[in-house]
Scaffold this motif. Structure first.
Motif, PDB file in Angstrom:
ATOM      1  N   LYS A 233      -0.832  14.740  -2.007  1.00  0.00           N
ATOM      2  CA  LYS A 233      -1.353  13.533  -1.370  1.00  0.00           C
ATOM      3  C   LYS A 233      -2.192  12.723  -2.365  1.00  0.00           C
ATOM      4  N   ALA A 234      -3.021  13.397  -3.131  1.00  0.00           N
ATOM      5  CA  ALA A 234      -3.865  12.715  -4.113  1.00  0.00           C
ATOM      6  C   ALA A 234      -3.028  11.999  -5.158  1.00  0.00           C
ATOM      7  N   LYS A 235      -1.915  12.624  -5.621  1.00  0.00           N
ATOM      8  CA  LYS A 235      -1.054  11.994  -6.617  1.00  0.00           C
ATOM      9  C   LYS A 235      -0.354  10.760  -6.047  1.00  0.00           C
ATOM     10  N   LEU A 236       0.118  10.877  -4.802  1.00  0.00           N
ATOM     11  CA  LEU A 236       0.777   9.738  -4.169  1.00  0.00           C
ATOM     12  C   LEU A 236      -0.182   8.549  -4.047  1.00  0.00           C
ATOM     13  N   GLU A 237      -1.410   8.840  -3.659  1.00  0.00           N
ATOM     14  CA  GLU A 237      -2.412   7.779  -3.553  1.00  0.00           C
ATOM     15  C   GLU A 237      -2.691   7.150  -4.909  1.00  0.00           C
ATOM     16  N   SER A 238      -2.807   7.977  -5.922  1.00  0.00           N
ATOM     17  CA  SER A 238      -3.089   7.481  -7.269  1.00  0.00           C
ATOM     18  C   SER A 238      -1.961   6.602  -7.792  1.00  0.00           C
ATOM     19  N   ASP A 239      -0.704   7.002  -7.544  1.00  0.00           N
ATOM     20  CA  ASP A 239       0.453   6.209  -7.988  1.00  0.00           C
ATOM     21  C   ASP A 239       0.452   4.836  -7.335  1.00  0.00           C
ATOM     22  N   LEU A 240       0.105   4.784  -6.058  1.00  0.00           N
ATOM     23  CA  LEU A 240       0.075   3.505  -5.350  1.00  0.00           C
ATOM     24  C   LEU A 240      -1.053   2.615  -5.864  1.00  0.00           C
ATOM     25  N   GLN A 241      -2.208   3.193  -6.077  1.00  0.00           N
ATOM     26  CA  GLN A 241      -3.360   2.407  -6.518  1.00  0.00           C
ATOM     27  C   GLN A 241      -3.128   1.765  -7.883  1.00  0.00           C
ATOM     28  N   ARG A 242      -2.284   2.344  -8.714  1.00  0.00           N
ATOM     29  CA  ARG A 242      -2.024   1.804 -10.053  1.00  0.00           C
ATOM     30  C   ARG A 242      -1.035   0.644 -10.043  1.00  0.00           C
ATOM     31  N   LEU A 243      -0.353   0.422  -8.913  1.00  0.00           N
ATOM     32  CA  LEU A 243       0.655  -0.637  -8.865  1.00  0.00           C
ATOM     33  C   LEU A 243      -0.002  -2.019  -8.884  1.00  0.00           C
ATOM     34  N   PRO A 244       0.559  -2.970  -9.648  1.00  0.00           N
ATOM     35  CA  PRO A 244       0.035  -4.344  -9.643  1.00  0.00           C
ATOM     36  C   PRO A 244       0.320  -5.022  -8.304  1.00  0.00           C
ATOM     37  N   ARG A 245      -0.607  -5.879  -7.853  1.00  0.00           N
ATOM     38  CA  ARG A 245      -0.488  -6.536  -6.570  1.00  0.00           C
ATOM     39  C   ARG A 245      -0.686  -8.039  -6.707  1.00  0.00           C
ATOM     40  N   ALA A 246       0.158  -8.801  -6.000  1.00  0.00           N
ATOM     41  CA  ALA A 246       0.044 -10.265  -6.025  1.00  0.00           C
ATOM     42  C   ALA A 246      -1.173 -10.738  -5.255  1.00  0.00           C
ATOM     43  N   SER A 247      -1.650  -9.933  -4.339  1.00  0.00           N
ATOM     44  CA  SER A 247      -2.810 -10.294  -3.530  1.00  0.00           C
ATOM     45  C   SER A 247      -4.029  -9.522  -3.974  1.00  0.00           C
ATOM     46  N   SER A 248      -5.110 -10.222  -4.282  1.00  0.00           N
ATOM     47  CA  SER A 248      -6.359  -9.568  -4.710  1.00  0.00           C
ATOM     48  C   SER A 248      -7.057  -8.890  -3.531  1.00  0.00           C
ATOM     49  N   LYS A 249      -6.665  -9.239  -2.295  1.00  0.00           N
ATOM     50  CA  LYS A 249      -7.274  -8.659  -1.100  1.00  0.00           C
ATOM     51  C   LYS A 249      -6.590  -7.367  -0.649  1.00  0.00           C
ATOM     52  N   CYS A 250      -5.480  -7.029  -1.278  1.00  0.00           N
ATOM     53  CA  CYS A 250      -4.660  -5.914  -0.810  1.00  0.00           C
ATOM     54  C   CYS A 250      -5.360  -4.577  -0.985  1.00  0.00           C
ATOM     55  N   LYS A 251      -5.435  -3.806   0.121  1.00  0.00           N
ATOM     56  CA  LYS A 251      -6.012  -2.475   0.107  1.00  0.00           C
ATOM     57  C   LYS A 251      -5.027  -1.481   0.729  1.00  0.00           C
ATOM     58  N   PHE A 252      -5.218  -0.189   0.404  1.00  0.00           N
ATOM     59  CA  PHE A 252      -4.339   0.851   0.908  1.00  0.00           C
ATOM     60  C   PHE A 252      -5.062   1.706   1.963  1.00  0.00           C
ATOM     61  N   ASN A 253      -4.287   2.086   2.970  1.00  0.00           N
ATOM     62  CA  ASN A 253      -4.760   3.020   3.975  1.00  0.00           C
ATOM     63  C   ASN A 253      -3.715   4.136   4.075  1.00  0.00           C
ATOM     64  N   VAL A 254      -4.063   5.310   3.566  1.00  0.00           N
ATOM     65  CA  VAL A 254      -3.111   6.419   3.506  1.00  0.00           C
ATOM     66  C   VAL A 254      -3.311   7.336   4.710  1.00  0.00           C
ATOM     67  N   VAL A 255      -2.209   7.578   5.435  1.00  0.00           N
ATOM     68  CA  VAL A 255      -2.235   8.398   6.631  1.00  0.00           C
ATOM     69  C   VAL A 255      -1.311   9.594   6.434  1.00  0.00           C
ATOM     70  N   VAL A 256      -1.814  10.773   6.715  1.00  0.00           N
ATOM     71  CA  VAL A 256      -0.998  11.986   6.584  1.00  0.00           C
ATOM     72  C   VAL A 256      -0.431  12.358   7.947  1.00  0.00           C
TER      73      VAL A 256
END
Length: 413
Positions: free
Chosen positions: A390-413
């Motif tokens: 789960k930690a690796k999946l979250e880390s991979d997503l957080q490193r992705l470039p985003r067109a929106s500066s407001k974009c945040k992630f909410n990870v649900v297991v």
């Protein structure tokens, strides 16, 4: 004062429902309060696979004449139905609120007319496999708010459709549930008409008895409807559609011949969805129908939440969504990189219900996040992912470039 007398009315009534007629008569002598309450039978049940009809009839006849029955659950699958209607008439005189009748009507069973003139019933459930040929002229269910019809037949009598007459006799009906009321096989109006109706559910569970030649039209005259769940084949025509108040629609439709515009003409229905705020295209076939008819789709000006199911299919029908204004989108194909509409899409919330984080999915996420400039939240569900994975999946997503500066992630297991 004894402890029993301090109990709430509902509990005293529940205790009384377990007493015999002799015991009821004895307890009513003890207290005037009990005399009024103990005669209320909260729930009366009969299942002919457990109890004989004679025992049920004896149990019912042993009740004091002044006893009231709140709820009746009756399951009658025996071939012989003599006497059952007399018991129903008895219960209907006792101020019943909830009537649930599951009756096998293979031998031509007919409901007593008193079912359609009961002034107290609030919730009525009828099934299975019997016919309603006619409704009495004095039919009126003034308190009925919920009506469930399961695997029933309706016919016309004297030019009047029994189904239409039934709905007309329910002036305060709010919720209607139709299961396997196969519109194409039985000669009735094929019209749902009610000014008071707020929630409508139509479900087909039997998909092998479809008669294409007879399935011609359906109409919805439900101006107050706010919720629609509709799972069925698409007829040749929706003659009249009034869904002006519709807020939420869950659609699971199967067009018999989706590529033949001469056959498929559900435009009146699609126009009826123009005011929806929440739209769930529950099946791939439904999304394909929207794609085929994309040039004639209405503008969904109020749509704020759109859900589609593409977990096992190609994404190409999703192109039709480029012209829609929506904020939430549930679901993710090899061809996603071809969709230029993502650049101008006002999507704010993206929910992905099944994500494993493999390299292919990660590339798709990178493309999507790099295009959606209005995106504020990405909710990702990692089924069965815990601990280090789960930690690796979250880390991979957080490193992705985003067109929106407001974009945040909410990870649900």
């Amino acid at each position: 004062m004894d402890r029993l007398s301090n109990l709430p009315d509902e509990i005293i009534c529940h205790i009384g429902s377990f007493l015999s007629a002799k015991e009821v008569a004895f307890t009513t002598v003890l207290s005037k309060r009990w005399q009024n309450l103990i005669t209320i039978v909260q729930v009366l049940r009969f299942d002919d696979s457990i109890e004989s009809f004679k025992d049920f009839a004896d149990r019912l006849s042993s009740l004091p004449a002044t006893s009231r029955v709140r709820k009746l659950y009756l399951k009658w699958w025996s071939l012989e139905s003599a006497g059952i209607n007399n018991c129903l008439r008895d219960v209907l005189k006792r101020g019943v609120f909830y009537l649930n009748l599951s009756i096998n009507g293979k031998q031509g069973y007919s409901l007593p007319f008193e079912v359609f003139t009961c002034k107290t019933v609030v919730k009525l459930s009828l099934g299975f496999r019997f016919s309603i040929d006619m409704i009495p002229e004095n039919a009126l269910l003034p308190s009925l708010k919920t009506l469930s019809l399961n695997d029933l037949k309706f016919f016309e009598f004297g030019g009047n459709c029994a189904f239409q007459t039934l709905l007309a006799a329910c002036p305060v009906l709010e919720e209607l549930f139709l299961s396997d009321v196969n519109w194409e096989q039985w000669k009735w109006s094929r019209t749902v008409s009610s000014l008071s109706l707020k929630r409508l559910t139509i479900i087909r569970t039997k998909w092998d008895d479809y008669d294409n030649s007879a399935f011609k039209r359906i109409s919805f005259d439900t101006p107050g409807l706010v919720y629609l769940y509709y799972s069925d084949y698409v007829p040749k025509e929706y003659r009249n559609v009034n869904l002006n108040s519709l807020v939420e629609a869950k659609i699971h439709l199967y067009p018999p011949n989706i590529w033949n515009p001469d056959y498929l003409y559900p435009m009146n229905l699609l126009q009826g969805f123009k005011n929806v705020e929440i739209l769930n295209l529950h099946s791939y076939q439904t999304l394909m129908m929207f794609y085929v008819l994309r040039e004639a789709l209405p503008v969904f000006e109020k749509l704020s939440h759109l859900s589609v199911n593409l977990s096992r299919y190609c994404w190409f029908p999703i192109k039709v969504l480029g012209s829609l204004h929506f904020r939430k989108f549930n679901s993710l194909c090899h061809c996603v990189s071809e969709y230029s509409f993502l650049v101008s899409c006002p999507l704010e919330v993206l929910k992905i219900t099944e994500y494993s984080g493999n390299p292919e999915e990660l590339r798709q996420m990178e493309y999507i996040l790099g295009k959606l400039s209005c995106l504020e939240l990405v909710q990702v569900h990692f089924p069965m992912a815990t601990g280090g994975k789960k930690a690796k999946l979250e880390s991979d997503l957080q490193r992705l470039p985003r067109a929106s500066s407001k974009c945040k992630f909410n990870v649900v297991v």
